[in-house]
Motif scaffolding. Sequence first.
Motif, mmCIF file in Angstrom:
data_model
loop_
_atom_site.group_PDB
_atom_site.id
_atom_site.type_symbol
_atom_site.label_atom_id
_atom_site.label_comp_id
_atom_site.label_asym_id
_atom_site.label_seq_id
_atom_site.Cartn_x
_atom_site.Cartn_y
_atom_site.Cartn_z
ATOM 1 N N PHE A 174 -2.063 24.592 28.135
ATOM 2 C CA PHE A 174 -2.146 25.810 27.326
ATOM 3 C C PHE A 174 -2.280 25.449 25.851
ATOM 4 C CE2 PHE A 174 1.413 26.799 30.499
ATOM 5 C CZ PHE A 174 0.524 27.151 31.514
ATOM 6 N N VAL A 175 -3.223 26.077 25.178
ATOM 7 C CA VAL A 175 -3.344 25.969 23.727
ATOM 8 C C VAL A 175 -2.840 27.266 23.116
ATOM 9 C CG1 VAL A 175 -4.935 25.835 21.771
ATOM 10 C CG2 VAL A 175 -5.249 24.334 23.745
ATOM 11 N N GLY A 176 -1.868 27.162 22.223
ATOM 12 C CA GLY A 176 -1.342 28.328 21.535
ATOM 13 C C GLY A 176 -1.913 28.401 20.131
ATOM 14 N N ARG A 177 -2.490 29.529 19.787
ATOM 15 C CA ARG A 177 -2.973 29.767 18.424
ATOM 16 C C ARG A 177 -1.848 30.469 17.670
ATOM 17 N NH1 ARG A 177 -8.551 27.907 17.499
ATOM 18 N NH2 ARG A 177 -9.431 27.654 19.592
ATOM 19 N N LYS A 178 -1.292 29.780 16.671
ATOM 20 C CA LYS A 178 -0.115 30.302 15.988
ATOM 21 C C LYS A 178 -0.463 31.390 14.980
ATOM 22 C CE LYS A 178 2.724 26.140 16.117
ATOM 23 N NZ LYS A 178 3.695 25.352 15.343
ATOM 24 N N VAL A 179 0.449 32.343 14.852
ATOM 25 C CA VAL A 179 0.410 33.315 13.763
ATOM 26 C C VAL A 179 1.647 33.038 12.918
ATOM 27 C CG1 VAL A 179 0.310 35.735 13.102
ATOM 28 C CG2 VAL A 179 -0.706 34.984 15.284
ATOM 29 N N VAL A 180 1.434 32.599 11.680
ATOM 30 C CA VAL A 180 2.534 32.157 10.814
ATOM 31 C C VAL A 180 2.692 33.138 9.655
ATOM 32 C CG1 VAL A 180 3.417 30.288 9.379
ATOM 33 C CG2 VAL A 180 2.105 29.766 11.443
#
Length: 435
Positions: free
Chosen positions: A229-235
């Motif tokens: 799984f690749v997680g695209r972060k929201v920071v």
Amino acid sequence: MTQVQPATGHRPLLLVVATGMRTYREYLLRSIRSEFDIHLFHVDEPTWEKEYISGWTVLPSTLDGPAMADAARRLHAVAPVAGVLCWDEGRIHAASCTAEALGLRNGEPDVIWRLRDKGQTRAALDAAGVAQPRSLPVKTLEEALSAADRIGYPVILKPRGLGASLGVVRVDDAVQLAEKFAFTAGMRGPDPEPLVYSTDQPVLVEELVSGEEISVDAVVQDGKVTPLFVGRKVVGYPPYAEEIGHFVDGDDPLLTDPQLLDALQDTHTALGVRDAWTHSEFMLTAAGPRLIEVNGRLGGDMIPYLGLLATGIDPGLAAARVACGLTPGTTPSHLRVAGIRFFYVTHDDTRIESVAFRRTRLPAGVEQLVAVAKAGAVVSPPPKGTVWGRIAFAIATGDSIGECGAALDAAESALDVRSDQDATLARDELKVHGN
């Protein structure tokens, strides 16, 4: 106290060390129970976990690796253990000591400590020539100022032994560094650090690398890394690095990107990781991926659960199989996008009266709406609140990140929070109008 139930057929017995919050981790036990018997090491008698486990041992501490290893040997003599699994950052080193005592996979405490201590991580990757931000360990403010001058502003201040972005902050000049150094140096995690952790340089001053930050949850068997799984972060909450959401696309092109795959494998090889589930974080820069850190456990923030929704690959079962030396299931059954968004209060030290979602007229893509904060809780937004400042979260799915994000927007609009701040704001408004 140890309670051992009869084994269920010929299923492997998995020793799980601690569980974490039910809200965030129950899905893992639920999945693992379908193929494994589970014995739990915990500091209290289990409550909600009893539905999923076949036995348990109550210990004075789950941070003491040697003591836990002794308890595991006694258990193993009665009910042979096939694998040891832990997804709590503060306990993965002790769990590795336990696996080592039983001669099982992931029984490499030195490797796990190399992951936990980000200073050791940086040194090992430097020696192997793996691309990463420049990093210098320091003890004092004076050392930090000198290190930042050598690296060049802006820089990141980071505790070398904590997770969940605790204490991580960007500083743009010497004045900001002087203001924020105590914040980073004084940051503490939820548990006391194990006695084996000792360093006179507890803070890292690191080069700021720009781009999109991602996470990769992967299984490692016999040294071969397979990303799942690749997680695209929201920071959010700059200059702090608070993760306020994630998106997982089952068909993310990064899963087959040669540069990222090479960086992922080279990183694990350099760190000596041979059998584990890992959660790695990279910054995708214009010059290629740069390793931020590697954690020797499943990702937090429900990222593995998003992976389950996005692909059908079951993270609990895959992690348990790897711990027992079995082949994990890594073939997706479907491909879609799943996302999570975390919600916070606006003001520090807000006392919660109620948190709820209005569940009418929400789009079909909204999968879960979870209120975390209970009545009477006092919470704050980042940086004071960090992970423990979250009052609720929503999970949604869709055919694209845009569609998934729109469903999360709708969930956010449906959030209803009542607190002592409501009355305070009303009084302030009356004063303004009264003048």
